[in-house]
Design a protein around this motif. Structure first.
Motif, PDB file in Angstrom:
ATOM      1  N   THR A 274       0.850  -1.180   0.000  1.00  0.00           N
ATOM      2  CA  THR A 274       0.000   0.000   0.000  1.00  0.00           C
ATOM      3  C   THR A 274       0.889   1.234   0.000  1.00  0.00           C
ATOM      4  OG1 THR A 274      -1.743  -1.147   1.220  1.00  0.00           O
ATOM      5  CG2 THR A 274      -1.792   1.260   1.245  1.00  0.00           C
ATOM      6  N   GLU A 275       0.535   2.218  -0.822  1.00  0.00           N
ATOM      7  CA  GLU A 275       1.314   3.456  -0.824  1.00  0.00           C
ATOM      8  C   GLU A 275       0.853   4.354   0.331  1.00  0.00           C
ATOM      9  OE1 GLU A 275       0.741   6.317  -3.904  1.00  0.00           O
ATOM     10  OE2 GLU A 275      -1.297   5.640  -4.337  1.00  0.00           O
ATOM     11  N   ILE A 276       1.801   5.087   0.902  1.00  0.00           N
ATOM     12  CA  ILE A 276       1.512   6.049   1.977  1.00  0.00           C
ATOM     13  C   ILE A 276       1.659   7.450   1.407  1.00  0.00           C
ATOM     14  CG2 ILE A 276       2.157   6.861   4.260  1.00  0.00           C
ATOM     15  CD1 ILE A 276       0.954   4.037   4.186  1.00  0.00           C
ATOM     16  N   LEU A 277       0.590   8.241   1.538  1.00  0.00           N
ATOM     17  CA  LEU A 277       0.568   9.584   0.974  1.00  0.00           C
ATOM     18  C   LEU A 277       1.040  10.608   2.006  1.00  0.00           C
ATOM     19  CD1 LEU A 277      -2.914   9.358  -0.790  1.00  0.00           C
ATOM     20  CD2 LEU A 277      -0.658   8.951  -1.792  1.00  0.00           C
ATOM     21  N   PRO A 278       1.459  11.789   1.543  1.00  0.00           N
ATOM     22  CA  PRO A 278       1.860  12.850   2.487  1.00  0.00           C
ATOM     23  C   PRO A 278       0.678  13.298   3.341  1.00  0.00           C
ATOM     24  CG  PRO A 278       2.675  13.308   0.269  1.00  0.00           C
ATOM     25  CD  PRO A 278       1.707  12.171   0.143  1.00  0.00           C
ATOM     26  N   ASP A 279       0.976  13.722   4.554  1.00  0.00           N
ATOM     27  CA  ASP A 279      -0.052  14.245   5.455  1.00  0.00           C
ATOM     28  C   ASP A 279      -0.678  15.495   4.842  1.00  0.00           C
ATOM     29  OD1 ASP A 279      -1.221  14.254   8.310  1.00  0.00           O
ATOM     30  OD2 ASP A 279      -0.477  16.303   8.020  1.00  0.00           O
ATOM     31  N   THR A 280      -2.002  15.603   4.936  1.00  0.00           N
ATOM     32  CA  THR A 280      -2.701  16.728   4.298  1.00  0.00           C
ATOM     33  C   THR A 280      -2.369  18.063   4.945  1.00  0.00           C
ATOM     34  OG1 THR A 280      -4.605  16.272   5.727  1.00  0.00           O
ATOM     35  CG2 THR A 280      -4.612  15.295   3.529  1.00  0.00           C
ATOM     36  N   THR A 281      -1.913  18.045   6.176  1.00  0.00           N
ATOM     37  CA  THR A 281      -1.602  19.299   6.870  1.00  0.00           C
ATOM     38  C   THR A 281      -0.146  19.702   6.673  1.00  0.00           C
ATOM     39  OG1 THR A 281      -3.283  18.822   8.537  1.00  0.00           O
ATOM     40  CG2 THR A 281      -1.610  20.490   9.087  1.00  0.00           C
ATOM     41  N   SER A 282       0.761  18.785   6.990  1.00  0.00           N
ATOM     42  CA  SER A 282       2.190  19.115   6.931  1.00  0.00           C
ATOM     43  C   SER A 282       2.820  18.817   5.580  1.00  0.00           C
ATOM     44  CB  SER A 282       2.938  18.320   8.007  1.00  0.00           C
ATOM     45  OG  SER A 282       2.861  16.924   7.742  1.00  0.00           O
ATOM     46  N   GLY A 283       2.183  17.954   4.779  1.00  0.00           N
ATOM     47  CA  GLY A 283       2.767  17.577   3.499  1.00  0.00           C
ATOM     48  C   GLY A 283       3.928  16.615   3.628  1.00  0.00           C
ATOM     49  N   ILE A 284       4.103  16.011   4.789  1.00  0.00           N
ATOM     50  CA  ILE A 284       5.217  15.096   5.048  1.00  0.00           C
ATOM     51  C   ILE A 284       4.683  13.678   5.172  1.00  0.00           C
ATOM     52  CG2 ILE A 284       7.062  14.482   6.676  1.00  0.00           C
ATOM     53  CD1 ILE A 284       7.177  17.431   7.470  1.00  0.00           C
ATOM     54  N   ILE A 285       5.404  12.737   4.575  1.00  0.00           N
ATOM     55  CA  ILE A 285       5.061  11.330   4.750  1.00  0.00           C
ATOM     56  C   ILE A 285       5.625  10.868   6.090  1.00  0.00           C
ATOM     57  CG2 ILE A 285       5.325   8.994   3.814  1.00  0.00           C
ATOM     58  CD1 ILE A 285       5.625  10.202   1.061  1.00  0.00           C
ATOM     59  N   PRO A 286       4.795  10.343   6.992  1.00  0.00           N
ATOM     60  CA  PRO A 286       5.240  10.075   8.371  1.00  0.00           C
ATOM     61  C   PRO A 286       6.164   8.872   8.529  1.00  0.00           C
ATOM     62  CG  PRO A 286       2.966   9.400   8.091  1.00  0.00           C
ATOM     63  CD  PRO A 286       3.354  10.086   6.827  1.00  0.00           C
ATOM     64  N   VAL A 287       6.340   8.068   7.506  1.00  0.00           N
ATOM     65  CA  VAL A 287       7.275   6.935   7.583  1.00  0.00           C
ATOM     66  C   VAL A 287       8.332   7.109   6.498  1.00  0.00           C
ATOM     67  CG1 VAL A 287       5.667   5.292   8.602  1.00  0.00           C
ATOM     68  CG2 VAL A 287       5.743   5.528   6.119  1.00  0.00           C
ATOM     69  N   ASN A 288       9.519   6.581   6.758  1.00  0.00           N
ATOM     70  CA  ASN A 288      10.654   6.756   5.864  1.00  0.00           C
ATOM     71  C   ASN A 288      11.200   5.408   5.413  1.00  0.00           C
ATOM     72  OD1 ASN A 288      10.853   9.701   6.145  1.00  0.00           O
ATOM     73  ND2 ASN A 288      11.441   9.235   8.267  1.00  0.00           N
ATOM     74  N   PRO A 289      11.881   5.386   4.263  1.00  0.00           N
ATOM     75  CA  PRO A 289      12.501   4.130   3.825  1.00  0.00           C
ATOM     76  C   PRO A 289      13.450   3.584   4.883  1.00  0.00           C
ATOM     77  CG  PRO A 289      12.562   5.758   2.067  1.00  0.00           C
ATOM     78  CD  PRO A 289      12.099   6.480   3.302  1.00  0.00           C
ATOM     79  N   GLY A 290      13.355   2.302   5.137  1.00  0.00           N
ATOM     80  CA  GLY A 290      14.189   1.672   6.166  1.00  0.00           C
ATOM     81  C   GLY A 290      13.508   1.537   7.505  1.00  0.00           C
ATOM     82  N   ASP A 291      12.430   2.314   7.753  1.00  0.00           N
ATOM     83  CA  ASP A 291      11.670   2.127   8.990  1.00  0.00           C
ATOM     84  C   ASP A 291      11.107   0.708   9.028  1.00  0.00           C
ATOM     85  OD1 ASP A 291      12.172   4.683   9.751  1.00  0.00           O
ATOM     86  OD2 ASP A 291      10.163   5.463   9.328  1.00  0.00           O
ATOM     87  N   ARG A 292      11.058   0.146  10.218  1.00  0.00           N
ATOM     88  CA  ARG A 292      10.514  -1.188  10.391  1.00  0.00           C
ATOM     89  C   ARG A 292       9.107  -1.077  10.962  1.00  0.00           C
ATOM     90  NH1 ARG A 292      14.160  -5.085  13.621  1.00  0.00           N
ATOM     91  NH2 ARG A 292      13.966  -3.410  15.163  1.00  0.00           N
ATOM     92  N   VAL A 293       8.133  -1.615  10.199  1.00  0.00           N
ATOM     93  CA  VAL A 293       6.742  -1.575  10.641  1.00  0.00           C
ATOM     94  C   VAL A 293       6.297  -2.993  10.972  1.00  0.00           C
ATOM     95  CG1 VAL A 293       6.140   0.506   9.383  1.00  0.00           C
ATOM     96  CG2 VAL A 293       5.956  -1.692   8.237  1.00  0.00           C
TER      97      VAL A 293
END
Length: 377
Positions: A335-354
Motif C-alpha cells: 500500500t502506498e503512503i501519501l503525504p499528510d494533508t496538513t504538513s505535506g510530510i510522509i510520516p514513515v521513511n525508507p528503512g523504517d521497520r513496521v
C-alpha cells in the motif's frame, strides 16, 4: 473493698490494649515484608517490562504495481504428437512415458530390412538408367564426332528414365531415414501408443511429447479489464499444486476476440516451468494492470485502524510507536503512503521497520522484539 476492685479492672483494661497493639504491629510488619518480597522478585508499580514478539517488515520506495486477479489453464508452449511418416513394423521402442528426451534423440525404430531392400532396388534401377542413357548418346556422338547439344542430352536423360531413377533413389533413402522416429524438440514423453511388433501406417500417432520447461497460461480477462493489460507486463502465477510458491511470468499476448457468453478475453502469459506446474492444471494469475512509480510503500498487513483512523506501528528502540498514516492505492500486497494533508510530510521513511504481525492488540510505546514469522507462530 472498692479500691482493690477498681485496681483490678484497670489492670485488665491495660492488658487488653497491649494485646491489640501487638496484633496490629504484627500485621503491619507482615505487610511490609510481603511488599519487600514482591519488589525483590522483579515486580514494579509501573507494569510489566516483557517484550512482545512481533514480525516486522521494512518501508521502501518503489513502484506500486496494480494488478488484476484471474484464473487460467496451464499449457505447454510446445506439444507434439509422435507420428510415423512411413508404414512398417515396430522393431524397437527406445523410450518410456515420463522420460526426458533431447531433440534428435531416437524414440522408435521400425524394421529396417524392407527399407534396405527398397534402397538396393532403387540403386540397381539407377545403374540401369545410367546405362541406357549412355547407350542413347554414344551412337549419336560417334556418328558426328562431337558431343550432342545440352538439349539432346536432357532429352536422353528423360528417355532413359535416369531422372525418374534418381528420384526413386532419393525417396528410398528418405524412407530408410524415416524408419527411425526422432524427437522433434526437447521434452518429456507423455505416452507411447505402440509396442514391438505393431504394424503401423504412415501418419499414425505413436506417442505424445510435451515441453515442460516453457509453459503458458491462458488467462481469462473480463472485457472491462482488457484495456489495462499490456504485452510485456509482469504476471505472478500460483497454484494449489505448489502452496506458498509463485512463478514469475510475462504477458506474451492479448488475444483480439472476446467470448460473447462470458464477456471475457484471453491473455497469454509465458513462464518457465518447474516440477510442480504441469500442462492442464488451473492456476491463479495476477496480471500487471498499471505501474505507479516512485511511491512510499508499506506492506498492506501493517495498516490497522484505531478510533476510525489508519495507523502503523513503527519499531524504534525496541518499542512500538503508534504512527498515523494516510493510505493511498493498494494491490493487496503493498500500500502506498501519501503525504499528510496538513504538513505535506510522509510520516514513515525508507528503512523504517513496521509491524505486520502481532500488532492488533498493541498499545502505543509497548516493548516489542522482532522475530521471524515461524518463531511467533
Amino acid at each position: 473493698m472498692r479500691r482493690p476492685l477498681a485496681f483490678l479492672l484497670a489492670a485488665t483494661t491495660l492488658a487488653a490494649c497491649d494485646k491489640i497493639k501487638s496484633a496490629v504491629g504484627g500485621a503491619a510488619t507482615a505487610s511490609a515484608d510481603s511488599t519487600a518480597a514482591a519488589t525483590d522478585s522483579g515486580g514494579t508499580s509501573g507494569g510489566s517490562t516483557v517484550s512482545l514478539p512481533v514480525v516486522v517488515s521494512d518501508v521502501e520506495d518503489g513502484d506500486l504495481v496494480l494488478s488484476i486477479n484471474t484464473t487460467g489453464q496451464v499449457r505447454s508452449e510446445t506439444e507434439g504428437r509422435i507420428r510415423t511418416e512411413v508404414a512398417g513394423t515396430v522393431s524397437r521402442v527406445l523410450v518410456r512415458p515420463g522420460e526426458r528426451v533431447r531433440r534428435g534423440q531416437a524414440l522408435i525404430e521400425l524394421d529396417a530390412r524392407p527399407f534396405e531392400i527398397d534402397l538396393a532396388e532403387a540403386q540397381v534401377a539407377l545403374k540401369q538408367a545410367e546405362q541406357q542413357y549412355e547407350d542413347l548418346y554414344r551412337p549419336d556422338s560417334a556418328a558426328t564426332g562431337v558431343m550432342p547439344s545440352q538439349q539432346r542430352l536432357d532429352a536422353f536423360v528423360i528417355r532413359s528414365g535416369l531422372a525418374a531413377a534418381r528420384v526413386r533413389l532419393d525417396r528410398a533413402k528418405l524412407a530408410r531415414e524415416r524408419s527411425t522416429i526422432y524427437a522433434p524438440f526437447d521434452g518429456t514423453i507423455d505416452r507411447i501408443n505402440t509396442v514391438i511388433g505393431d504394424r503401423v501406417n504412415a501418419g499414425q500417432e505413436l506417442g505424445f511429447l510435451v515441453d515442460l520447461n516453457n509453459l503458458r497460461v491462458e488467462a481469462a480477462v473480463l472485457e472491462h479489464d482488457l484495456p489495462l493489460i499490456r504485452v510485456g507486463g509482469e504476471a505472478v502465477i500460483s497454484s494449489a499444486a505448489m502452496p506458498g510458491q509463485a512463478i514469475a511470468g510475462r504477458v506474451a499476448a492479448v488475444l483480439p476476440m472476446v467470448d460473447s457468453t462470458t464477456r471475457a478475453g484471453r491473455a497469454f502469459v509465458r513462464a518457465s516451468g518447474n516440477s510442480a506446474l504441469r500442462p492442464g492444471m488451473y492456476a491463479d494469475v495476477r496480471l500487471e494492470a498499471q505501474r505507479l512509480t516512485g511511491r512510499r510503500l508499506v506492506p498492506a498487513r501493517a495498516i490497522i485502524e484505531r478510533d476510525g483512523r489508519p495507523l502503523v506501528f513503527v519499531v524504534k528502540d525496541g518499542r512500538a510507536q503508534w504512527t498515523y498514516v494516510l493510505p493511498g492505492r493498494s494491490n493487496g500486497q503493498q500500500t502506498e503512503i501519501l503525504p499528510d494533508t496538513t504538513s505535506g510530510i510522509i510520516p514513515v521513511n525508507p528503512g523504517d521497520r513496521v509491524i505486520i504481525e502481532g500488532h492488533l492488540t498493541l498499545t502505543h510505546d509497548a516493548p516489542v522484539r522482532a522475530v521471524a514469522a515461524r518463531e511467533r507462530n
